[in-house]
Design a protein around this motif. Structure first.
Motif, PDB file in Angstrom:
ATOM      1  N   THR A  99       4.553  -2.220   5.450  1.00 14.07           N
ATOM      2  CA  THR A  99       3.455  -3.034   4.925  1.00 14.07           C
ATOM      3  C   THR A  99       2.126  -2.347   5.221  1.00 14.07           C
ATOM      4  O   THR A  99       1.927  -1.814   6.310  1.00 14.07           O
ATOM      5  CB  THR A  99       3.462  -4.429   5.585  1.00 14.07           C
ATOM      6  OG1 THR A  99       4.720  -5.064   5.328  1.00 14.07           O
ATOM      7  CG2 THR A  99       2.330  -5.301   5.055  1.00 14.07           C
TER       8      THR A  99
ATOM      9  N   GLY B 253       5.787  -6.168   2.993  1.00 10.95           N
ATOM     10  CA  GLY B 253       6.644  -5.267   2.243  1.00 10.95           C
ATOM     11  C   GLY B 253       5.933  -4.574   1.097  1.00 10.95           C
ATOM     12  O   GLY B 253       6.571  -3.889   0.300  1.00 10.95           O
ATOM     13  N   ALA B 254       4.618  -4.746   1.007  1.00 16.53           N
ATOM     14  CA  ALA B 254       3.836  -4.115  -0.070  1.00 16.53           C
ATOM     15  C   ALA B 254       2.678  -3.342   0.545  1.00 16.53           C
ATOM     16  O   ALA B 254       2.398  -3.437   1.742  1.00 16.53           O
ATOM     17  CB  ALA B 254       3.328  -5.154  -1.058  1.00 16.53           C
ATOM     18  N   HIS B 255       1.986  -2.582  -0.287  1.00 17.35           N
ATOM     19  CA  HIS B 255       0.859  -1.761   0.172  1.00 17.35           C
ATOM     20  C   HIS B 255      -0.392  -2.175  -0.580  1.00 17.35           C
ATOM     21  O   HIS B 255      -0.988  -1.416  -1.336  1.00 17.35           O
ATOM     22  CB  HIS B 255       1.189  -0.284  -0.014  1.00 17.35           C
ATOM     23  CG  HIS B 255       2.461   0.121   0.664  1.00 17.35           C
ATOM     24  ND1 HIS B 255       2.585   0.173   2.040  1.00 17.35           N
ATOM     25  CD2 HIS B 255       3.680   0.434   0.168  1.00 17.35           C
ATOM     26  CE1 HIS B 255       3.818   0.525   2.353  1.00 17.35           C
ATOM     27  NE2 HIS B 255       4.500   0.675   1.236  1.00 17.35           N
ATOM     28  N   ASP B 256      -0.753  -3.445  -0.366  1.00 14.78           N
ATOM     29  CA  ASP B 256      -1.877  -4.026  -1.094  1.00 14.78           C
ATOM     30  C   ASP B 256      -3.222  -3.580  -0.547  1.00 14.78           C
ATOM     31  O   ASP B 256      -4.242  -3.693  -1.217  1.00 14.78           O
ATOM     32  CB  ASP B 256      -1.781  -5.551  -1.056  1.00 14.78           C
ATOM     33  CG  ASP B 256      -0.515  -6.062  -1.721  1.00 14.78           C
ATOM     34  OD1 ASP B 256      -0.362  -5.835  -2.934  1.00 14.78           O
ATOM     35  OD2 ASP B 256       0.322  -6.661  -1.030  1.00 14.78           O
TER      36      ASP B 256
ATOM     37  N   GLN C  13       1.429   1.327   6.417  1.00 12.26           N
ATOM     38  CA  GLN C  13       2.879   1.405   6.269  1.00 12.26           C
ATOM     39  C   GLN C  13       3.608   1.094   7.584  1.00 12.26           C
ATOM     40  O   GLN C  13       4.513   1.819   7.990  1.00 12.26           O
ATOM     41  CB  GLN C  13       3.285   2.781   5.743  1.00 12.26           C
ATOM     42  CG  GLN C  13       2.677   3.097   4.382  1.00 12.26           C
ATOM     43  CD  GLN C  13       3.235   4.362   3.768  1.00 12.26           C
ATOM     44  OE1 GLN C  13       4.451   4.548   3.700  1.00 12.26           O
ATOM     45  NE2 GLN C  13       2.355   5.236   3.324  1.00 12.26           N
TER      46      GLN C  13
ATOM     47  N   ALA D 134      -2.464 -10.293   0.158  1.00 13.25           N
ATOM     48  CA  ALA D 134      -1.584  -9.163   0.432  1.00 13.25           C
ATOM     49  C   ALA D 134      -0.177  -9.716   0.637  1.00 13.25           C
ATOM     50  O   ALA D 134       0.019 -10.929   0.794  1.00 13.25           O
ATOM     51  CB  ALA D 134      -2.065  -8.415   1.670  1.00 13.25           C
ATOM     52  N   ARG D 135       0.819  -8.817   0.662  1.00  9.34           N
ATOM     53  CA  ARG D 135       2.203  -9.261   0.784  1.00  9.34           C
ATOM     54  C   ARG D 135       2.946  -8.403   1.792  1.00  9.34           C
ATOM     55  O   ARG D 135       2.742  -7.185   1.857  1.00  9.34           O
ATOM     56  CB  ARG D 135       2.915  -9.156  -0.564  1.00  9.34           C
ATOM     57  CG  ARG D 135       2.358 -10.059  -1.665  1.00  9.34           C
ATOM     58  CD  ARG D 135       2.750  -9.536  -3.025  1.00  9.34           C
ATOM     59  NE  ARG D 135       2.129  -8.236  -3.276  1.00  9.34           N
ATOM     60  CZ  ARG D 135       2.573  -7.353  -4.154  1.00  9.34           C
ATOM     61  NH1 ARG D 135       3.682  -7.603  -4.841  1.00  9.34           N
ATOM     62  NH2 ARG D 135       1.943  -6.203  -4.326  1.00  9.34           N
TER      63      ARG D 135
ATOM     64  N   CYS E 168      -7.452  -6.578   0.393  1.00  6.45           N
ATOM     65  CA  CYS E 168      -7.187  -7.648  -0.579  1.00  6.45           C
ATOM     66  C   CYS E 168      -7.702  -8.979  -0.031  1.00  6.45           C
ATOM     67  O   CYS E 168      -6.921  -9.908   0.198  1.00  6.45           O
ATOM     68  CB  CYS E 168      -5.682  -7.703  -0.846  1.00  6.45           C
ATOM     69  SG  CYS E 168      -5.206  -8.745  -2.229  1.00  6.45           S
TER      70      CYS E 168
END
Length: 242
Positions: free
Chosen positions: A25, A206-209, A11, A203-204, A212
């Protein structure tokens, strides 16, 4: 023998007085794997590259490894490849000069013989006088990635938006995959369109992938990572001087 480094961003986010630079992220980079991290221009792609490699401290969240790893140690064991205004060569820099600087940063001989041998091994001698901004995108990415990987102790490579130079994403993907196959932890910041064209997991920003990977080396075990850089004569001379 150093263990290849894994990087876990939890994060992480950045902001300044003008607002948010990087949305929270979470992503994991592991030795022997290639991870794509997609984001639009302006989403903080370079900022994330600098956070992942310990060159910027996140305002929130944290970056960890499997064991104790200070931010200074993370910087030493990672490299940001071709980041605008950070590690990208000047547009007018000639390929031979880029190689000379890269060899020097790796602590290796940067004389004419060593530069010529390095370029010849990659079949790039005819392009030695080519400007950085006129290099084929795949050639540029491979040269800069190979040189970054040659620095002593570097086990993690973060490529900053190689798709901004144009060309099909399969080219730079192959470069990044080759280094993951050799054992590095590799991440590539890129556009969502590149991910779509490649058809691989990503992964992206702004996301919590989390974990990946787009590619994973099968049967990878921790080992020392080395890349041959010099002619046998120059390599022997370098080793004698150590």
């Amino acid at each position: 023998m150093e263990r290849p480094v894994d990087i876990h961003a939890r994060q992480v986010s950045l902001a300044d007085t003008r607002g948010r630079l990087l949305a929270a992220t979470s992503v994991e980079l592991r030795a022997g794997e290639l991870t794509l991290i997609s984001g639009r221009p302006g989403s903080g792609r370079t900022a994330l590259a600098l956070v992942l490699t310990g060159r910027m401290r996140p305002h929130d969240g944290r970056v960890e490894s499997d064991g104790p790893l200070s931010r200074a140690e993370l910087r030493r064991r990672s490299a940001v490849v071709d980041a605008p205004e950070v590690s990208a060569p000047e547009p007018g820099a000639l390929l031979r000069d880029i190689v000379a600087e890269g060899l020097s940063e790796a602590g290796r001989p940067d004389d004419r013989e060593s530069i010529t041998w390095w370029l010849r091994q990659r079949r790039l001698l005819p392009e030695s006088e080519e400007r950085a901004d006129r290099l084929d995108p795949v050639v540029r990415t491979r040269v800069l990635t190979d040189l970054a990987a040659a620095r002593p102790g570097v086990h993690a490579l973060v490529l900053d938006c190689p798709d901004r130079h144009g060309g099909a994403p399969q080219g730079w993907f192959a470069v990044a995959r080759d280094h993951a196959e050799q054992g590095w932890a590799v991440a590539v910041l890129c556009s969502p369109e590149s991910v779509l064209m490649l058809g691989v997991p990503a992964a992206r920003i702004g996301a919590h992938d989390g974990h990946c990977p787009a590619y994973r080396r099968s049967g990878f075990t921790a080992q020392q990572i080395t890349t041959p850089l010099l002619s046998p004569t120059a390599e022997a001379a370098w080793r004698e001087s150590r």
